[in-house]
Design a protein around this motif. Structure first.
Motif, mmCIF file in Angstrom:
data_model
loop_
_atom_site.group_PDB
_atom_site.id
_atom_site.type_symbol
_atom_site.label_atom_id
_atom_site.label_comp_id
_atom_site.label_asym_id
_atom_site.label_seq_id
_atom_site.Cartn_x
_atom_site.Cartn_y
_atom_site.Cartn_z
ATOM 1 N N THR A 242 0.240 -1.411 -0.176
ATOM 2 C CA THR A 242 0.011 0.030 -0.096
ATOM 3 C C THR A 242 1.202 0.964 -0.067
ATOM 4 O O THR A 242 0.699 2.334 -0.407
ATOM 5 N N CYS A 285 -7.704 -1.645 1.085
ATOM 6 C CA CYS A 285 -7.339 -0.297 1.935
ATOM 7 C C CYS A 285 -7.133 0.150 0.540
ATOM 8 O O CYS A 285 -7.143 2.289 1.331
ATOM 9 N N GLY A 289 -10.368 1.826 1.947
ATOM 10 C CA GLY A 289 -9.376 2.102 3.830
ATOM 11 C C GLY A 289 -9.880 0.926 4.056
ATOM 12 O O GLY A 289 -9.726 1.651 5.261
ATOM 13 N N CYS A 292 -6.447 -2.399 6.409
ATOM 14 C CA CYS A 292 -4.914 -1.265 5.984
ATOM 15 C C CYS A 292 -4.063 -2.567 7.465
ATOM 16 O O CYS A 292 -4.781 -2.898 8.114
ATOM 17 N N LYS A 296 -2.144 3.666 5.941
ATOM 18 C CA LYS A 296 -3.636 3.728 5.253
ATOM 19 C C LYS A 296 -3.201 5.467 4.814
ATOM 20 O O LYS A 296 -2.870 6.259 5.398
ATOM 21 N N THR A 300 -9.140 7.340 -0.511
ATOM 22 C CA THR A 300 -8.847 6.490 -0.825
ATOM 23 C C THR A 300 -9.087 5.944 -2.612
ATOM 24 O O THR A 300 -8.829 7.148 -3.340
#
Length: 333
Positions: A242, A285, A289, A292, A296, A300
């Motif tokens: 991420t 994630c 959102g 995660c 984070k 999004t």
């Protein structure tokens, strides 16, 4: 950039301009001429590399690749003696007698099922030098020749030994002019290549953003890298996926041009394997959102394109565990 990155006839505009009957007539004409025959890449898509060689993974024919894969990248085309030019030879002997005719028929069958098949350039050991206008032209001409010969929908750039953004961009734009708006253009840079917008790979992606389908960065064989928050993250975690995707998302690529590339199994790469559940958590994630890790994103990206794996063959060796878990999750985003 539209959600498919494959320019389609704007029939909605036609219908608003003409009568319904006239619009239907235009639709019929497009279908007849083939202008609308290529299937668009789905808004959320799964890419898989298909091995044109036997390295211990399950040997496959294209017909064996599961329907969960929306884009199949045939690995790999090789450099020729002409700078910039590439060629492809099916490894019939290594693939159990798989013939060129059967291969071409399987490409057509995949396309009839709404899938895209592209030819991948490079790989771990592949080196293709596109460093001036002449080699850029040779690259575009040779790739377009392969598209015509085999029916490929486009090209994947998986050059792991360096590229020149100026001339690779020139080559890809030339290819797009030859191939038309349905060209599928994918990339598979290493993590180091997408750490900064000043890198040659990132510069190339941004330079061809108007024709780019997806960048499926390889989140493996990497070690630790910086995330978009300036913190260091180690491969093999949801945060690695991420926080590094965030760099591309904040660096100028459209969310629909960003995909998460991972190994299909622990045997498929030297490091960086994560279970399909971790891939799905990273997708959640980034798009919603949820699920995660410690990182984070500040917002999004519901339009995120999806995920990629090396390879469909290693996936098959694990009973297609990767595609059967990640595929439906991507398609439900």
């Amino acid at each position: 950039m539209n959600s498919t990155h494959r320019r389609r006839p704007r029939l909605g505009v036609l219908i608003g301009t003409f009568t319904t009957a006239a619009a239907l007539a235009v639709t019929g004409l497009l279908a007849t001429t083939g202008s609308a025959s290529a299937a668009a890449v789905p808004a959320h898509a799964v890419t898989g590399y298909w091995q044109n060689f036997d390295n211990g993974a399950t040997v496959q024919e294209l017909a064996d690749v599961p329907a969960d894969y929306d884009i199949v990248a045939v690995a790999f085309a090789d450099a020729t003696a002409t700078p910039g030019a590439v060629d492809f030879t099916l490894d019939s002997a290594g693939l159990g007698g798989y013939t060129e005719d059967a291969f071409k028929a399987d490409i057509k069958a995949k396309q009839a099922a709404g899938k895209s098949v592209v030819i991948s350039i490079g790989g771990e050991k592949g080196t293709v030098s596109v460093s001036d206008a002449t080699s850029a032209a040779a690259f575009a001409d040779s790739v377009y020749g392969l598209m015509q010969e085999y029916g490929f929908d486009g090209v994947d750039i998986d050059l792991e030994n360096g590229l020149n953004s100026t001339y690779m961009s020139q080559a890809l734009k030339s290819l797009a002019t030859k191939a038309g708006g349905d060209l599928v253009l994918t990339m598979a840079p290493q993590t180091i290549d997408m750490q900064s917008t000043s890198g040659e790979y990132f510069k190339t992606a941004l330079a061809v953003k108007d024709i780019l389908t997806v960048v499926n960065m390889q989140y493996y064989n990497s070690g630790s890298m910086l995330g978009c928050d300036g913190k260091v993250y180690s491969q093999g975690s949801v945060d690695f996926l991420t926080a590094l995707a965030c760099i591309q998302l904040e660096g100028g690529l459209d969310p629909s041009q960003v995909g998460i590339g991972v190994p299909a199994s622990s045997s498929a790469a030297g490091g960086g394997y994560v279970s399909p559940s971790v891939v799905n958590a990273a997708l959640d994630c980034l798009t919603k959102g949820t699920n995660c890790g410690s990182f984070k994103p500040s917002k999004t990206y519901p339009g995120l394109r999806g995920a990629m794996t090396w390879s469909t063959n290693w996936d098959a060796a694990s009973g297609n565990a990767w595609s059967s878990a990640v595929g439906p999750h991507v398609h439900q985003l």
